[in-house]
Design a protein around this motif. Structure first.
Motif, mmCIF file in Angstrom:
data_model
loop_
_atom_site.group_PDB
_atom_site.id
_atom_site.type_symbol
_atom_site.label_atom_id
_atom_site.label_comp_id
_atom_site.label_asym_id
_atom_site.label_seq_id
_atom_site.Cartn_x
_atom_site.Cartn_y
_atom_site.Cartn_z
ATOM 1 N N MET A 1 0.122 -4.066 7.035
ATOM 2 C CA MET A 1 -0.417 -3.526 5.810
ATOM 3 C C MET A 1 0.411 -4.054 4.647
ATOM 4 N N THR A 2 -0.248 -4.367 3.562
ATOM 5 C CA THR A 2 0.433 -4.789 2.348
ATOM 6 C C THR A 2 -0.180 -4.047 1.175
ATOM 7 N N ALA A 3 0.586 -3.849 0.134
ATOM 8 C CA ALA A 3 0.111 -3.100 -1.025
ATOM 9 C C ALA A 3 0.313 -3.910 -2.294
ATOM 10 N N LYS A 4 -0.573 -3.687 -3.250
ATOM 11 C CA LYS A 4 -0.472 -4.321 -4.559
ATOM 12 C C LYS A 4 -0.767 -3.231 -5.577
ATOM 13 N N THR A 5 0.220 -2.864 -6.363
ATOM 14 C CA THR A 5 0.079 -1.702 -7.239
ATOM 15 C C THR A 5 -1.026 -1.859 -8.265
ATOM 16 N N THR B 1 -13.082 -8.822 -2.074
ATOM 17 C CA THR B 1 -13.764 -7.940 -1.124
ATOM 18 C C THR B 1 -13.241 -8.076 0.298
ATOM 19 N N SER B 2 -12.498 -9.141 0.578
ATOM 20 C CA SER B 2 -11.943 -9.314 1.916
ATOM 21 C C SER B 2 -10.641 -10.096 1.849
ATOM 22 N N CYS B 3 -9.857 -9.989 2.899
ATOM 23 C CA CYS B 3 -8.570 -10.674 2.973
ATOM 24 C C CYS B 3 -8.409 -11.289 4.353
ATOM 25 N N GLU B 4 -7.493 -12.242 4.455
ATOM 26 C CA GLU B 4 -7.218 -12.861 5.740
ATOM 27 C C GLU B 4 -5.741 -13.179 5.846
ATOM 28 N N LEU B 5 -5.273 -13.281 7.080
ATOM 29 C CA LEU B 5 -3.890 -13.642 7.355
ATOM 30 C C LEU B 5 -3.800 -15.152 7.460
ATOM 31 N N ASP B 6 -2.913 -15.758 6.701
ATOM 32 C CA ASP B 6 -2.694 -17.203 6.741
ATOM 33 C C ASP B 6 -1.272 -17.481 7.224
ATOM 34 N N ILE B 7 -1.123 -18.489 8.048
ATOM 35 C CA ILE B 7 0.197 -18.908 8.511
ATOM 36 C C ILE B 7 0.386 -20.362 8.105
ATOM 37 N N TYR B 8 1.478 -20.631 7.415
ATOM 38 C CA TYR B 8 1.812 -21.992 7.001
ATOM 39 C C TYR B 8 3.087 -22.401 7.720
ATOM 40 N N ILE B 9 3.110 -23.617 8.244
ATOM 41 C CA ILE B 9 4.305 -24.049 8.967
ATOM 42 C C ILE B 9 4.750 -25.436 8.515
ATOM 43 N N GLY C 1 -8.730 -8.916 7.056
ATOM 44 C CA GLY C 1 -8.248 -7.602 6.655
ATOM 45 C C GLY C 1 -9.245 -6.870 5.783
ATOM 46 N N THR C 2 -9.040 -5.572 5.658
ATOM 47 C CA THR C 2 -9.906 -4.751 4.827
ATOM 48 C C THR C 2 -9.105 -4.155 3.677
ATOM 49 N N ILE C 3 -9.753 -4.067 2.526
ATOM 50 C CA ILE C 3 -9.127 -3.517 1.328
ATOM 51 C C ILE C 3 -9.532 -2.054 1.193
ATOM 52 N N SER C 4 -8.562 -1.225 0.922
ATOM 53 C CA SER C 4 -8.818 0.182 0.640
ATOM 54 C C SER C 4 -7.894 0.592 -0.494
ATOM 55 N N GLY C 5 -8.461 0.727 -1.692
ATOM 56 C CA GLY C 5 -7.641 1.053 -2.855
ATOM 57 C C GLY C 5 -6.682 -0.069 -3.169
ATOM 58 N N ASN C 6 -5.398 0.230 -3.117
ATOM 59 C CA ASN C 6 -4.367 -0.760 -3.436
ATOM 60 C C ASN C 6 -3.689 -1.328 -2.199
ATOM 61 N N THR C 7 -4.293 -1.134 -1.015
ATOM 62 C CA THR C 7 -3.687 -1.640 0.211
ATOM 63 C C THR C 7 -4.666 -2.505 0.999
ATOM 64 N N VAL C 8 -4.108 -3.416 1.762
ATOM 65 C CA VAL C 8 -4.877 -4.257 2.676
ATOM 66 C C VAL C 8 -4.283 -4.065 4.060
ATOM 67 N N THR C 9 -5.142 -3.872 5.037
ATOM 68 C CA THR C 9 -4.698 -3.766 6.417
ATOM 69 C C THR C 9 -5.291 -4.913 7.212
ATOM 70 N N VAL C 10 -4.431 -5.678 7.869
ATOM 71 C CA VAL C 10 -4.866 -6.780 8.720
ATOM 72 C C VAL C 10 -4.490 -6.410 10.150
ATOM 73 N N PRO C 11 -5.468 -6.383 11.055
ATOM 74 C CA PRO C 11 -5.162 -6.015 12.439
ATOM 75 C C PRO C 11 -4.332 -7.086 13.137
ATOM 76 N N SER C 12 -3.753 -6.722 14.251
ATOM 77 C CA SER C 12 -3.003 -7.712 15.025
ATOM 78 C C SER C 12 -3.971 -8.766 15.535
ATOM 79 N N VAL C 13 -3.445 -9.942 15.794
ATOM 80 C CA VAL C 13 -4.281 -11.053 16.240
ATOM 81 C C VAL C 13 -3.557 -11.812 17.340
ATOM 82 N N THR C 14 -4.311 -12.289 18.314
ATOM 83 C CA THR C 14 -3.750 -13.120 19.371
ATOM 84 C C THR C 14 -4.013 -14.574 19.015
#
Length: 71
Positions: free
Chosen positions: A1-5, A12-20, A37-50
């Motif tokens: 979860m991440t927050a942005k005040t 409307t949507s977010c995703e997890l990015d990995i840069y190497i 991930g899904t946005i709810s108010g000021n937070t985004v929750t990204v589920p675990s991923v394999t």
């Protein structure tokens, strides 16, 4: 979860990015983590991923960056 005040604006949507970077002074390269991930108010929750078979992430300072991008 991440927050942005200040919220996420019109996103409307977010995703997890990995840069190497494997070293040698090259630029970071993007790798799709396929986690949305899904946005709810000021937070985004990204589920675990394999990661796909054969993939590994070895987190090293300056070589790996993880970001949540929203659009």
């Amino acid at each position: 979860m991440t927050a942005k005040t200040t919220g996420f604006g019109t996103a409307t949507s977010c995703e997890l990015d990995i840069y190497i970077n494997t070293g040698g002074g090259g630029a970071l390269s993007w790798n799709n983590a396929s986690a949305s991930g899904t946005i709810s108010g000021n937070t985004v929750t990204v589920p675990s991923v394999t990661l796909p078979g054969g993939s590994t992430v070895d987190f090293q300072p300056g070589q790996t960056a993880v970001a949540i991008s929203c659009h």
